[in-house]
Scaffold this motif. Structure first.
Motif, PDB file in Angstrom:
ATOM      1  N   GLY A  27      43.281  44.647  41.547  1.00  0.00           N
ATOM      2  CA  GLY A  27      42.980  43.751  40.922  1.00  0.00           C
ATOM      3  C   GLY A  27      43.050  42.430  42.019  1.00  0.00           C
ATOM      4  O   GLY A  27      42.472  42.366  42.803  1.00  0.00           O
ATOM      5  N   PHE A  28      43.988  41.251  41.789  1.00  0.00           N
ATOM      6  CA  PHE A  28      43.835  39.581  42.610  1.00  0.00           C
ATOM      7  C   PHE A  28      44.899  39.211  42.577  1.00  0.00           C
ATOM      8  O   PHE A  28      46.127  39.442  41.529  1.00  0.00           O
ATOM      9  N   SER A  94      42.942  45.160  36.084  1.00  0.00           N
ATOM     10  CA  SER A  94      43.041  43.988  35.886  1.00  0.00           C
ATOM     11  C   SER A  94      41.287  42.840  36.640  1.00  0.00           C
ATOM     12  O   SER A  94      40.746  42.957  35.724  1.00  0.00           O
ATOM     13  N   MET A  95      41.487  42.682  37.888  1.00  0.00           N
ATOM     14  CA  MET A  95      40.365  41.124  38.098  1.00  0.00           C
ATOM     15  C   MET A  95      39.403  42.763  38.078  1.00  0.00           C
ATOM     16  O   MET A  95      38.092  43.040  38.195  1.00  0.00           O
ATOM     17  N   TYR A  98      37.416  43.926  34.988  1.00  0.00           N
ATOM     18  CA  TYR A  98      36.391  43.100  35.007  1.00  0.00           C
ATOM     19  C   TYR A  98      35.664  43.146  35.126  1.00  0.00           C
ATOM     20  O   TYR A  98      34.136  42.706  35.138  1.00  0.00           O
ATOM     21  N   ARG A 132      41.944  27.633  37.213  1.00  0.00           N
ATOM     22  CA  ARG A 132      41.821  28.746  38.320  1.00  0.00           C
ATOM     23  C   ARG A 132      40.997  27.996  39.578  1.00  0.00           C
ATOM     24  O   ARG A 132      41.555  28.220  40.643  1.00  0.00           O
ATOM     25  N   MET A 190      36.461  35.034  38.710  1.00  0.00           N
ATOM     26  CA  MET A 190      37.532  35.266  37.100  1.00  0.00           C
ATOM     27  C   MET A 190      36.736  34.411  36.325  1.00  0.00           C
ATOM     28  O   MET A 190      36.178  34.758  35.380  1.00  0.00           O
ATOM     29  N   HIS A 243      53.030  43.349  34.256  1.00  0.00           N
ATOM     30  CA  HIS A 243      51.411  43.989  34.455  1.00  0.00           C
ATOM     31  C   HIS A 243      51.239  45.241  35.926  1.00  0.00           C
ATOM     32  O   HIS A 243      50.107  46.025  35.854  1.00  0.00           O
TER      33      HIS A 243
HETATM   34  C1  MLT Z   1      44.816  40.360  38.419  1.00  0.00           C
HETATM   35  O1  MLT Z   1      45.948  41.192  38.572  1.00  0.00           O
HETATM   36  O2  MLT Z   1      43.507  40.769  38.765  1.00  0.00           O
HETATM   37  C2  MLT Z   1      44.512  38.940  38.146  1.00  0.00           C
HETATM   38  O3  MLT Z   1      46.658  38.504  36.902  1.00  0.00           O
HETATM   39  C3  MLT Z   1      44.106  39.410  37.122  1.00  0.00           C
HETATM   40  C4  MLT Z   1      43.636  37.768  36.918  1.00  0.00           C
HETATM   41  O4  MLT Z   1      44.274  36.638  36.597  1.00  0.00           O
HETATM   42  O5  MLT Z   1      43.172  37.479  35.673  1.00  0.00           O
END
Ligand code: MLT
Length: 263
Positions: A27-28, A94-95, A98, A132, A190, A243
């Motif tokens: 993730g990010f 998470s990311m 995506y 963002r 994102m 998370h």
């Molecule tokens: C993540 O954990 O990758 C981010 O929180 C994703 C997001 O900010 O949408």
């Protein structure tokens, strides 16, 4: 740890173990170390591939704009580099989720299984996307520390935030390896990511949906809806985690992943 030139940039990744391939997408603003426990556990029975996405961890910063498609194509090129042509299990956190949706859109013949972990299928609401982009401007001026400080309380549960300073410190150390250019590019990627909600019904491979009980970013109710919209999905709630399930309750996540892999 290995390095390869992938789509004209140096990508750092680990490949550990033998067996069916499992691709872990972080993730990010994180890197492959967020999967440390899972990498080592799953490598006992599978070939685990854990890259640092462009601009994160030890991989080179991006030289321009990126999109979820850039990350997805980097992963496909990494699989080519590793001569892995059989379908993989893609686990996106998470990311990384995506990116997994985009990987499905662009390379679905390479996907045999999916694990969607603490992620969302809906796009950013316009205010969030604008936020963002503003944050990206600020990162360019003053660096990413303000962003990391602001994110931290949402990334972990209150219990973790207040009671596990070592975990919070490790998470912060992972964030600190992200390049400002990588953070800026990912914030835009994102904000501009496509809506993947209508894709869910098309995903025909077995999928497990895993979420922390106290996830404030992709809450259980949101992830349960993802599971319901998929053709074949198990839904698994990880107790005692926000998370950052893979770090807050790593053994429970590993167990859920192993269960899915052995089904
Ligand atoms: C993540 O954990 O990758 C981010 O929180 C994703 C997001 O900010 O949408």
């Amino acid at each position: 740890m290995s390095t390869a030139t992938i789509n004209n940039h140096n990508m750092v990744y680990e490949v550990i173990g033998t067996g069916k391939p499992v691709l872990l997408v972080h993730g990010f603003p994180l890197n492959r170390q967020m999967w440390r426990v899972q990498i080592d556990a799953l490598a006992q029975s599978h070939k685990v591939i854990a890259p640092d996405l462009r601009g994160f961890g030890e991989s080179d910063p991006p030289s321009g704009d990126v999109s979820m498609a850039t990350y997805a194509d980097d992963l496909a090129a990494l699989l080519d580099h590793l001569a892995i042509d059989q379908p993989v299990t893609i686990a996106g956190f998470s990311m990384g989720g995506y990116v997994a949706f985009e990987f499905w859109r662009r390379h679905k013949n390479r996907v045999g299984n999916m694990m969607l972990i603490d992620t969302r299928a809906d796009p950013d609401p316009s205010e969030k996307a604008a936020g963002r982009k503003e944050a990206a401007q600020r990162v360019l001026k003053e660096g990413p520390n303000f962003l990391y400080d602001g994110m931290m309380p949402n990334l972990v549960s209150d219990r973790t935030f207040n009671g596990q300073p070592d975990l919070v410190k490790s998470l912060r150390a992972i964030m600190a390896t992200s390049s400002p250019a990588g953070v800026v590019a990912a914030l835009h990627a994102m904000a501009n990511r496509p809506d993947s909600q209508s894709l869910l019904a098309e995903i025909s491979v077995p999928t497990v949906v895993i979420v922390g009980a106290e996830d404030a970013i992709s809450p259980p109710s949101v992830m349960e809806q993802i599971a319901k919209s998929l053709q074949t999905a198990e839904f698994c709630v990880i107790e005692n985690a926000g998370h950052m399930t893979t770090m807050e309750n790593p053994d429970a996540v590993t167990t859920a992943m192993k269960k899915h892999l052995s089904a």
